[in-house]
Design a protein around this motif. Structure first.
Motif, mmCIF file in Angstrom:
data_model
loop_
_atom_site.group_PDB
_atom_site.id
_atom_site.type_symbol
_atom_site.label_atom_id
_atom_site.label_comp_id
_atom_site.label_asym_id
_atom_site.label_seq_id
_atom_site.Cartn_x
_atom_site.Cartn_y
_atom_site.Cartn_z
ATOM 1 N N HIS A 47 62.963 48.667 73.273
ATOM 2 C CA HIS A 47 62.191 49.958 72.820
ATOM 3 C C HIS A 47 63.671 49.940 72.414
ATOM 4 C CE1 HIS A 47 60.223 52.563 70.163
ATOM 5 N NE2 HIS A 47 60.872 53.235 71.113
ATOM 6 N N ARG A 48 63.937 50.641 73.264
ATOM 7 C CA ARG A 48 65.616 50.924 72.821
ATOM 8 C C ARG A 48 66.756 50.703 73.657
ATOM 9 N NH1 ARG A 48 65.694 56.967 73.145
ATOM 10 N NH2 ARG A 48 68.169 58.103 74.312
ATOM 11 N N VAL A 49 67.654 51.169 72.605
ATOM 12 C CA VAL A 49 69.153 51.249 73.227
ATOM 13 C C VAL A 49 70.054 51.937 73.472
ATOM 14 C CG1 VAL A 49 70.962 49.448 72.614
ATOM 15 C CG2 VAL A 49 68.620 48.609 72.641
ATOM 16 N N GLU A 50 70.871 52.349 74.393
ATOM 17 C CA GLU A 50 71.533 53.017 74.093
ATOM 18 C C GLU A 50 73.406 52.506 74.345
ATOM 19 O OE1 GLU A 50 68.903 57.090 76.715
ATOM 20 O OE2 GLU A 50 70.691 55.728 77.690
ATOM 21 N N ALA A 51 73.899 54.000 73.186
ATOM 22 C CA ALA A 51 75.713 53.240 73.546
ATOM 23 C C ALA A 51 75.781 54.635 74.360
ATOM 24 C CB ALA A 51 76.660 53.287 73.064
ATOM 25 N N HIS A 52 76.237 54.528 75.978
ATOM 26 C CA HIS A 52 77.227 55.723 76.492
ATOM 27 C C HIS A 52 78.758 55.812 76.943
ATOM 28 C CE1 HIS A 52 73.655 54.276 79.851
ATOM 29 N NE2 HIS A 52 73.268 55.258 78.327
ATOM 30 N N ILE A 53 79.142 56.133 75.776
ATOM 31 C CA ILE A 53 80.953 56.514 75.207
ATOM 32 C C ILE A 53 81.966 57.548 76.088
ATOM 33 C CG2 ILE A 53 81.605 56.664 73.492
ATOM 34 C CD1 ILE A 53 79.741 55.166 72.162
ATOM 35 N N ASN A 54 82.231 57.645 76.377
ATOM 36 C CA ASN A 54 83.797 58.591 76.984
ATOM 37 C C ASN A 54 83.575 59.894 75.596
ATOM 38 O OD1 ASN A 54 84.274 56.231 78.518
ATOM 39 N ND2 ASN A 54 84.823 57.912 79.436
ATOM 40 N N LEU A 55 83.960 61.046 76.322
ATOM 41 C CA LEU A 55 84.102 61.718 75.048
ATOM 42 C C LEU A 55 85.696 61.659 74.331
ATOM 43 C CD1 LEU A 55 82.679 65.220 77.593
ATOM 44 C CD2 LEU A 55 82.116 63.156 76.046
ATOM 45 N N TYR A 64 72.107 56.669 70.446
ATOM 46 C CA TYR A 64 70.613 55.520 70.896
ATOM 47 C C TYR A 64 70.403 55.228 69.442
ATOM 48 C CZ TYR A 64 67.097 58.829 68.849
ATOM 49 O OH TYR A 64 66.496 59.492 68.527
ATOM 50 N N MET A 65 69.573 53.976 69.695
ATOM 51 C CA MET A 65 68.832 53.403 68.296
ATOM 52 C C MET A 65 66.943 53.135 69.272
ATOM 53 S SD MET A 65 69.414 50.310 66.276
ATOM 54 C CE MET A 65 70.615 51.573 65.022
ATOM 55 N N ASN A 66 66.039 53.614 68.715
ATOM 56 C CA ASN A 66 65.038 52.530 68.846
ATOM 57 C C ASN A 66 64.490 51.202 68.572
ATOM 58 O OD1 ASN A 66 64.575 54.892 70.755
ATOM 59 N ND2 ASN A 66 63.421 55.716 69.551
ATOM 60 N N ALA A 67 63.542 50.166 68.722
ATOM 61 C CA ALA A 67 63.579 49.286 67.473
ATOM 62 C C ALA A 67 63.191 49.422 65.920
ATOM 63 C CB ALA A 67 62.230 48.864 68.330
#
Length: 187
Positions: free
Chosen positions: A135-143, A180-183
């Motif tokens: 339902h939700r996808v996150e990207a965790h990105i260095n600053l 993030y992006m939700n479906a």
């Protein structure tokens, strides 16, 4: 889950799970990268340990992780030539009432600045939402990873927050931006 159903074609790319038959293509592209262009680019590496046997074991491990809904790793291939140019991966963070995953991506530095990264990740999100059922996808990105931030923004992911001391990298806890992006945002 049938591996073959976990693929998508975009205008110029095919995003799909790796197969054992990809070895020579994968090796060729990895041996022909440019030296590292910045600190988040692995660049050219010593591939001497990456034998065909090693690659086949890697594919077996990827299949085990995929079948247990832990990690899904996809190769990015040029539709016209079949050349391997990078990868996109999803990790399941939590199921239950969340259906929450994380996306990671890398593009071989010889294929930068042609829009392939955005095209591949956008296509892979179709798999994430429709086949893996996140339902939700996150990207965790260095600053300071500006190219990754631009990619996330460019495909419509939204900045949510900065998590302090979020990921342990090379023995130290680093801050990460969360996009993030939700479906329902994908469609």
């Amino acid at each position: 889950m049938d591996k073959r159903s976990l693929s998508v074609e975009t205008a110029r790319l095919v995003v799909r799970p790796f197969m054992k038959s990809d070895y020579h293509n994968w090796l060729h592209e990895n041996m022909n990268k440019l030296p590292s262009q910045h600190k988040y680019d692995i660049g050219l590496q010593d591939m001497s340990e990456c034998t065909e046997f090693w690659f086949h074991n890697m594919i077996d491990q990827q299949n085990i992780m995929m079948n247990s809904d832990e990690v899904y790793i996809f190769g990015i291939f040029l539709k016209q030539t079949g050349a391997y140019i990078g990868s996109v991966d999803f990790s399941t963070l939590m199921r239950l009432n969340f259906h929450w995953g994380r996306v990671g991506y890398t593009l071989n530095n010889t294929h930068w600045r042609q829009g392939y990264g955005k095209e591949a990740v956008r296509g892979a999100l179709k798999i994430a939402f429709e086949k893996i059922n996140y339902h939700r996808v996150e990207a965790h990105i260095n600053l300071d990873n500006t190219p990754s931030i631009k990619l996330a923004e460019g495909i419509g992911m939204k900045y949510e927050c900065t998590r302090k001391g979020f990921i342990n990298e090379n023995g130290k806890w680093t801050d990460n931006h969360v996009f993030y992006m939700n479906a329902e945002d994908y469609y």
